[in-house]
Design a protein around this motif. Structure first.
Motif, PDB file in Angstrom:
ATOM      1  N   GLY A 379       0.833  -1.177   0.000  1.00 12.61           N
ATOM      2  CA  GLY A 379       0.000   0.000   0.000  1.00 12.61           C
ATOM      3  C   GLY A 379       0.871   1.231   0.000  1.00 12.61           C
ATOM      4  N   SER A 395      -4.516   1.522   1.622  1.00 14.09           N
ATOM      5  CA  SER A 395      -4.394   0.069   1.596  1.00 14.09           C
ATOM      6  C   SER A 395      -4.367  -0.446   0.163  1.00 14.09           C
ATOM      7  CB  SER A 395      -5.562  -0.574   2.351  1.00 14.09           C
ATOM      8  OG  SER A 395      -5.527  -0.213   3.716  1.00 14.09           O
ATOM      9  N   GLU A 397      -5.351  -3.581  -2.465  1.00 19.92           N
ATOM     10  CA  GLU A 397      -6.380  -4.595  -2.626  1.00 19.92           C
ATOM     11  C   GLU A 397      -5.789  -5.833  -3.291  1.00 19.92           C
ATOM     12  OE1 GLU A 397      -9.714  -2.921  -4.623  1.00 19.92           O
ATOM     13  OE2 GLU A 397      -9.989  -1.291  -3.171  1.00 19.92           O
ATOM     14  N   GLN A 398      -6.492  -6.945  -3.181  1.00 21.02           N
ATOM     15  CA  GLN A 398      -6.022  -8.204  -3.722  1.00 21.02           C
ATOM     16  C   GLN A 398      -5.734  -8.075  -5.217  1.00 21.02           C
ATOM     17  OE1 GLN A 398      -5.401 -10.922  -1.992  1.00 21.02           O
ATOM     18  NE2 GLN A 398      -4.799 -12.198  -3.721  1.00 21.02           N
ATOM     19  N   GLU A 400      -3.453  -6.189  -6.657  1.00 21.06           N
ATOM     20  CA  GLU A 400      -2.985  -4.874  -7.091  1.00 21.06           C
ATOM     21  C   GLU A 400      -1.519  -4.657  -6.735  1.00 21.06           C
ATOM     22  OE1 GLU A 400      -6.975  -2.055  -6.770  1.00 21.06           O
ATOM     23  OE2 GLU A 400      -5.474  -2.025  -5.165  1.00 21.06           O
ATOM     24  N   ARG A 420      -2.766  -4.103 -12.063  1.00 19.82           N
ATOM     25  CA  ARG A 420      -2.943  -5.497 -11.696  1.00 19.82           C
ATOM     26  C   ARG A 420      -1.606  -6.206 -11.822  1.00 19.82           C
ATOM     27  NH1 ARG A 420      -7.354  -6.531  -8.948  1.00 19.82           N
ATOM     28  NH2 ARG A 420      -7.202  -8.699  -9.599  1.00 19.82           N
TER      29      ARG A 420
END
Length: 830
Positions: A379, A395, A397-398, A400, A420
């Motif tokens: 993050g 934060s 995210e999954q 990223e 991604r």
């Protein structure tokens, strides 16, 4: 400038008419004034460094790079020696005080004596160029360099060569520019520019004193006017010198130059390697495992950190006051952020990013230091300027990855890039977003771009390919208010696309610095080489191309390799007997990651067909491909290694941002996980020669947090849950068993030699001391996700060979554009 003299019937051959010469000279003075205001002395102003475009715009070239070498030998003695094109000295020592600099015909007396040059030296050269424009002859000349320098020191120009219609004010200006005592010389080029501008605006390019003719006597007031004008304009010269630093109404001139320190190569190019101080006076860069700082007004950069054989510094950033520099270095516990003064001295640790494999950009503002951190502890993190533990302010995210945080002017909103964690083009498909630290959702500003930067002109900069785009941006409302346009092309990006970094930086005062280079490392042609630790690598007879993932057949007779061409990727094979040329095996779709079957008769690979990335195989001689695994919509299957008996295939599954290891049993096409092996980065697994063990590289999680223990592990096959880690070097990748099973090879980081570690597996797994193999071919890592090497049955290595300029250590060339904001506002008006 003088190769196409346009003199009229009354002008000397090769001369330029007065009105044109005034316009050209005024633009030269504009350029010199802009440079001098930035503390830059050209030192080598001459006609060959001045270009006139067809539209009349004048470009002054080679700012800050002037050097000279003495001509010698027959060419120097030839009567046709052209001193306007003298070669230049490239040895750094030759740029110091006490060494003659410049080009002989345009040197100031102080330069000819080997003394330090200043802006008045440029004014001398300016006067010499102006004289030559008007006369078609050099102000100082000689049969050779010695005679020319003697003329500079002892003689005056032949003022009788000036056309009769040259205004006296212009003659006086040249005489003051060419005063041998620089204390008596025009002290600032703004004074010369003032005179030239007044002559143009008042129409005084026509004669003030006409030659004597038989015409009728002029009235008294007409006879007095030329003398009065001469007195007034001459007085203006003296007055203008006193007002030399007075801001002029004309816009600043954009000045460009480049420098490439000899013997230096950038290091740590997976992240930001170049930065500029907010006031635009200093730039910093990472090269030769050091941090270097250069004053824009000086010719040489100097190191401010000691050279180290360990991890390279990267992610360079300046403090808001420009007096300190931040940089990152890898360590076993995760990246360490360090700080050093621009004058050098002790290096202090600001913070450690424990649990993160890497950092991906950082910036420093009044509100503290922002860092983009990869992995489970990732993050956007913030650290106080004085150091301490980082706090997460944004934060992740999954799936990223983030890059390049910057605090916007309100001190509460962070600008950054989100991508991604899949695909070679992930950064060109990324989003530029903003998020308030007070909470709330992200605001997407740009779809399809990376490395967003806000600059003082009110523009948002971002990168696609190797091009920087600019769009008008309302930082208060967080709205892009106009169309984006390209403003800089040919900027180097991060090695292998590992981060979203692009090698450019902009100061608050409008100075741009950037590193030229390819838009992506996958655009670089490479070769295939074979070698060992005893001799130099030998290239295979294959044409240069963008080769990736090379693999040797188990019988040692052939190579399978991926070859990238634009947006396509295919598998090619090559017979090492060299009886046939390299041959294309796959057609259509995107095929990658070749792996030979145990019997050397088939090639297994990932193929993207109908939005599905499963595993296929086909005969090495060609024919119809057969699908082995079918991937779910959000998965990728990557073949890793066949067991020696050919019954089982290790393959990794990428789902979201997580890799896991699986086994395909050929009989029945059954797939199942290999134990509980998971990783946040590529696994690169391989069977041992006896099929009883599996080696793989992984970045693990511990208690929900990404562990810094990236390394090589060995587990039994079938898995029992027991594992041993090979001796850790740095961030270890791509383990591969030696043909005899007595060693494991792996790569300790980008651009590092292959490591060999002895291993025994009976009665239990144990390791010896790892040794680097510096003479073996480098593993050809363009990205740490790609295994760039393989081993032959006889112990030699096959590797992708990447030109040095395309690896993580390109030559250290930096381009500088002063007053770039003027160009930005012209290209992208608000």
């Amino acid at each position: 400038l003088l190769q196409s003299g346009r003199g009229g019937s009354s002008d000397p051959p090769g001369a330029i008419p007065i009105d044109e010469a005034l316009a050209i000279a005024r633009q030269i003075a504009d350029a010199l004034e802009a440079a001098h205001e930035q503390g830059i002395v050209h030192r080598d102003l001459k006609p060959t460094n001045i270009k006139v475009r067809p539209d009349g715009a004048v470009k002054v070239l080679d700012f800050g790079l002037a050097k000279l070498t003495q001509a010698s030998g027959p060419r120097a003695q030839a009567s046709g020696l052209d001193l306007t094109a003298s070669p230049t000295l490239t040895t750094p020592a030759m740029t110091q005080i006490g060494v003659i600099m410049g080009t002989a015909a345009y040197m100031s007396p102080e330069q000819a004596k080997g003394r330090e040059a200043d802006k008045r030296s440029d004014i001398w050269a300016f006067g010499a160029v102006l004289f030559e424009m008007l006369t078609g002859r050099r102000a100082f000349d000689g049969e050779d360099m010695s005679d020319t320098l003697a003329s500079v020191l002892k003689s005056d120009p032949d003022w009788t060569l000036l056309p009769a219609d040259v205004p006296p004010a212009l003659r006086t200006l040249m005489q003051r520019c060419l005063a041998k005592d620089r204390r008596q010389r025009v002290s600032d080029v703004s004074a010369a520019k003032f005179v030239l501008t007044e002559l143009e605006s008042l129409g005084l390019s026509t004669p003030l004193v006409s030659p004597r003719t038989a015409a009728a006597p002029l009235p008294g007031w007409r006879r007095v006017l030329p003398v009065a004008a001469t007195v007034v304009v001459t007085a203006v010269i003296v007055g203008a010198a006193a007002w030399a630093l007075r801001p002029m109404p004309s816009p600043p001139v954009v000045v460009q130059f480049a420098f490439a320190p000899e013997g230096q190569s950038f290091t740590g190019t997976s992240a930001q390697v170049v930065a500029i101080s907010p006031d635009g006076t200093r730039l910093a860069y990472a090269a030769n495992n050091r941090i270097y700082v250069r004053l824009i007004a000086e010719l040489e950069a100097r190191p401010v950190t000691d050279q180290s054989s360990g991890p390279s510094p990267y992610s360079v950033a300046f403090a808001p006051d420009g007096r300190s520099i931040l940089f990152s270095m890898a360590s076993e516990g995760g990246p360490v952020i360090r700080r050093v003064s621009v004058d050098g001295g002790p290096v202090s640790t600001v913070t450690s990013l424990e649990g993160a494999p890497s950092s991906s950009g950082m910036s420093w503002s009044r509100e503290g230091i922002l860092i983009a951190s990869a992995g489970g502890n990732g993050g956007i993190l913030r650290v106080a300027a004085g150091g301490g533990r980082p706090e997460r302010v944004v934060s992740i995210e999954q799936g990223e990855i983030m890059h390049g945080p910057q605090m916007l002017p309100d001190g509460r909103t962070v600008l950054f890039t989100v991508a991604r964690n899949t695909g070679d083009d992930r950064w060109d498909k990324a989003q530029i977003v903003a998020r308030s630290l007070d909470g709330g959702p992200r605001r997407v500003l740009v779809e399809g771009g990376s490395d967003g930067r806000y600059v003082k002109t009110g523009h948002l900069l971002y990168v696609v390919g190797g091009t920087v785009y600019a769009a008008p941006f309302d930082a208060g409302a967080l709205v892009v208010t106009g169309a984006a346009v390209p403003v800089v092309s040919g900027v180097r990006r991060a090695t292998g696309g590992q981060t979203g970094a692009t090698q450019f930086a902009v100061s608050d005062t409008g100075t741009l610095v950037y590193v030229p280079g390819p838009a992506t490392m996958l655009s670089t042609a490479r070769s295939l080489v074979i070698g060992d630790a005893r001799g130099d690598p030998v290239p295979l007879k294959v044409p240069p191309a963008v080769y990736v993932h090379p693999r040797i057949s188990p019988d040692g007779r052939a190579v399978a390799v991926g070859r990238v061409d634009g947006q396509s990727s295919d598998i090619w094979t090559y017979d090492l007997s060299e009886k046939v040329e390299i041959t294309r095996l796959t057609f259509g779709g995107v095929s990658r990651f070749p792996v030979w079957s145990a019997d050397s008769r088939r090639v297994t690979y990932q193929s993207a067909r109908d939005d599905e990335r499963g595993i296929w195989w086909q005969a090495a001689s060609g024919g119809t491909a057969e699908q082995l695994t079918k991937a779910a919509k959000d998965e990728e299957h990557v073949p890793e290694s066949w067991s020696r008996d050919g019954t089982r295939l290790l393959f990794s599954v990428l789902k979201g941002a997580k890799y896991s290891l699986w086994v395909l049993t050929l009989d029945g096409r059954k797939t199942e996980p290999f134990g509980k092996v998971e990783s946040e980065e590529s696994l690169s697994a391989s069977f041992s020669p006896d099929g009883r063990w599996v080696a793989y590289a992984a970045t693990e999680r511990a208690g929900g947090t990404l562990s810094p223990n990236r390394g090589v592990f060995v587990e039994p096959f079938p898995p029992t849950g027991l594992k041993r880690q090979a001796p850790k070097r740095l961030l270890d990748y791509h383990p591969l068993w030696a043909p005899d099973g007595h060693n494991i090879f792996y790569v300790p980081g980008s651009s590092r030699p292959i490591v060999s570690v002895p291993v025994v597996t009976r009665p239990s797994v144990d390791f010896g001391t790892p040794v680097e193999l510096p003479r073996a071919p480098l593993p050809g890592l363009i990205s740490l996700d790609v295994r760039g090497y393989d081993v032959l049955p006889d112990g030699r290595f096959l590797s992708v060979s990447v030109p040095q300029a395309a690896t993580g250590n390109p030559s250290a060339e930096v381009r500088v554009v002063i007053n770039w904001f003027e160009e930005l506002k012209r290209l992208a008006p608000q």
